[in-house]
Design a protein around this motif. Structure first.
Motif, mmCIF file in Angstrom:
data_model
loop_
_atom_site.group_PDB
_atom_site.id
_atom_site.type_symbol
_atom_site.label_atom_id
_atom_site.label_comp_id
_atom_site.label_asym_id
_atom_site.label_seq_id
_atom_site.Cartn_x
_atom_site.Cartn_y
_atom_site.Cartn_z
ATOM 1 N N MET A 120 0.836 -1.180 0.000
ATOM 2 C CA MET A 120 0.000 0.000 0.000
ATOM 3 C C MET A 120 0.877 1.237 0.000
ATOM 4 S SD MET A 120 -3.041 -0.699 2.631
ATOM 5 C CE MET A 120 -3.608 -2.341 2.814
ATOM 6 N N ARG A 121 0.478 2.231 -0.706
ATOM 7 C CA ARG A 121 1.211 3.486 -0.718
ATOM 8 C C ARG A 121 0.834 4.310 0.500
ATOM 9 N NH1 ARG A 121 -0.796 5.400 -6.310
ATOM 10 N NH2 ARG A 121 -2.633 4.827 -5.157
ATOM 11 N N SER A 122 1.732 5.177 0.941
ATOM 12 C CA SER A 122 1.478 5.982 2.128
ATOM 13 C C SER A 122 0.250 6.865 1.978
ATOM 14 C CB SER A 122 2.640 6.882 2.482
ATOM 15 O OG SER A 122 3.822 6.505 1.947
ATOM 16 N N THR A 123 -0.098 7.230 0.760
ATOM 17 C CA THR A 123 -1.239 8.116 0.558
ATOM 18 C C THR A 123 -2.537 7.447 0.972
ATOM 19 O OG1 THR A 123 -1.400 7.375 -1.723
ATOM 20 C CG2 THR A 123 -0.168 9.400 -1.316
ATOM 21 N N GLY A 124 -2.563 6.140 1.102
ATOM 22 C CA GLY A 124 -3.763 5.446 1.521
ATOM 23 C C GLY A 124 -3.945 5.417 3.025
ATOM 24 N N PHE A 125 -2.970 5.908 3.778
ATOM 25 C CA PHE A 125 -3.071 5.901 5.227
ATOM 26 C C PHE A 125 -3.872 7.099 5.709
ATOM 27 C CE2 PHE A 125 0.558 3.102 4.778
ATOM 28 C CZ PHE A 125 0.359 2.181 5.791
ATOM 29 N N ARG A 126 -4.623 6.880 6.792
ATOM 30 C CA ARG A 126 -5.314 7.996 7.426
ATOM 31 C C ARG A 126 -4.947 8.022 8.896
ATOM 32 N NH1 ARG A 126 -11.152 5.090 7.173
ATOM 33 N NH2 ARG A 126 -11.263 4.640 9.383
ATOM 34 N N GLY A 127 -5.043 9.191 9.479
ATOM 35 C CA GLY A 127 -4.620 9.396 10.852
ATOM 36 C C GLY A 127 -3.449 10.355 10.840
ATOM 37 N N LYS A 128 -3.375 11.214 11.845
ATOM 38 C CA LYS A 128 -2.352 12.256 11.819
ATOM 39 C C LYS A 128 -1.314 12.114 12.911
ATOM 40 C CE LYS A 128 -5.368 15.466 9.607
ATOM 41 N NZ LYS A 128 -5.586 16.758 9.178
ATOM 42 N N LYS A 164 0.904 9.351 15.742
ATOM 43 C CA LYS A 164 1.911 8.293 15.637
ATOM 44 C C LYS A 164 1.348 7.017 15.032
ATOM 45 C CE LYS A 164 5.009 9.712 19.219
ATOM 46 N NZ LYS A 164 6.235 9.206 19.746
ATOM 47 N N VAL A 165 0.029 6.880 15.006
ATOM 48 C CA VAL A 165 -0.608 5.684 14.456
ATOM 49 C C VAL A 165 -1.420 6.087 13.236
ATOM 50 C CG1 VAL A 165 -2.103 3.711 14.927
ATOM 51 C CG2 VAL A 165 -0.771 4.716 16.788
ATOM 52 N N GLN A 166 -1.291 5.305 12.166
ATOM 53 C CA GLN A 166 -2.063 5.524 10.948
ATOM 54 C C GLN A 166 -2.601 4.180 10.479
ATOM 55 O OE1 GLN A 166 0.947 7.346 8.497
ATOM 56 N NE2 GLN A 166 0.222 9.386 9.040
ATOM 57 N N ILE A 167 -3.641 4.221 9.663
ATOM 58 C CA ILE A 167 -4.253 2.986 9.178
ATOM 59 C C ILE A 167 -4.622 3.125 7.706
ATOM 60 C CG2 ILE A 167 -6.616 3.626 9.826
ATOM 61 C CD1 ILE A 167 -6.903 0.624 10.759
ATOM 62 N N ALA A 168 -4.524 2.025 6.988
ATOM 63 C CA ALA A 168 -4.958 1.958 5.593
ATOM 64 C C ALA A 168 -5.777 0.679 5.439
ATOM 65 C CB ALA A 168 -3.763 1.936 4.652
ATOM 66 N N PHE A 169 -6.760 0.728 4.554
ATOM 67 C CA PHE A 169 -7.604 -0.434 4.292
ATOM 68 C C PHE A 169 -7.508 -0.814 2.837
ATOM 69 C CE2 PHE A 169 -9.665 1.445 7.990
ATOM 70 C CZ PHE A 169 -9.852 0.339 8.794
#
Length: 135
Positions: free
Chosen positions: A1-9, A11-16
């Motif tokens: 997954m590319r970083s652009t798919g992550f959400r959250g601002k 220390k923790v981020q999530i992508a689906f």
């Protein structure tokens, strides 16, 4: 997954991607209570719309640690903290995790990635004898 798919601002981020989730934690700490709270608080905010499932899951955990912190992170403690933090988020109880891998390696940053994937069914059974060498 590319970083652009992550959400959250923070220390923790999530992508689906479909039913599979990938969490990225920009910290690797030996304080499992702190790690568990960090992940659990994030999931309550960002993943609250998803309901926990009843089926079996597989989880893969990768821990990147800087060379100067090499011996400070036990993979079993990190895995336990992560699984406990995800109770009530992806599964009702971490007893539903039937396949777990946890790896630690030397990297440029202290970071953890957790891949959570529901399984279609329980894993096949195996005789617990010397034939396990052949798997």
């Amino acid at each position: 997954m590319r970083s652009t798919g992550f959400r959250g601002k923070g220390k923790v981020q999530i992508a689906f991607r479909g039913d599979t989730a990938l969490l990225r934690i920009d910290a690797a700490t030996t304080q499992t209570r702190r790690l568990k709270k960090l992940v659990a608080d994030f999931c309550r905010r960002e993943v609250a719309s998803r309901r926990p499932w009843f089926g079996p899951f597989e989880v893969h955990i990768w821990t990147s640690v800087r060379d100067d912190k090499r011996g400070a992170h036990d993979v079993d403690n990190i895995a336990k903290a992560c699984l406990d933090a995800l109770n009530g988020v992806f599964w009702r109880d971490d007893r539903q995790v039937v396949r777990l891998t946890s790896e630690k390696f030397i990297g440029d940053v202290n970071q953890i990635a957790i891949l959570v994937r529901p399984l279609d069914g329980a894993p096949e059974s195996h005789e617990l004898d010397e034939n396990l060498f052949d798997l």
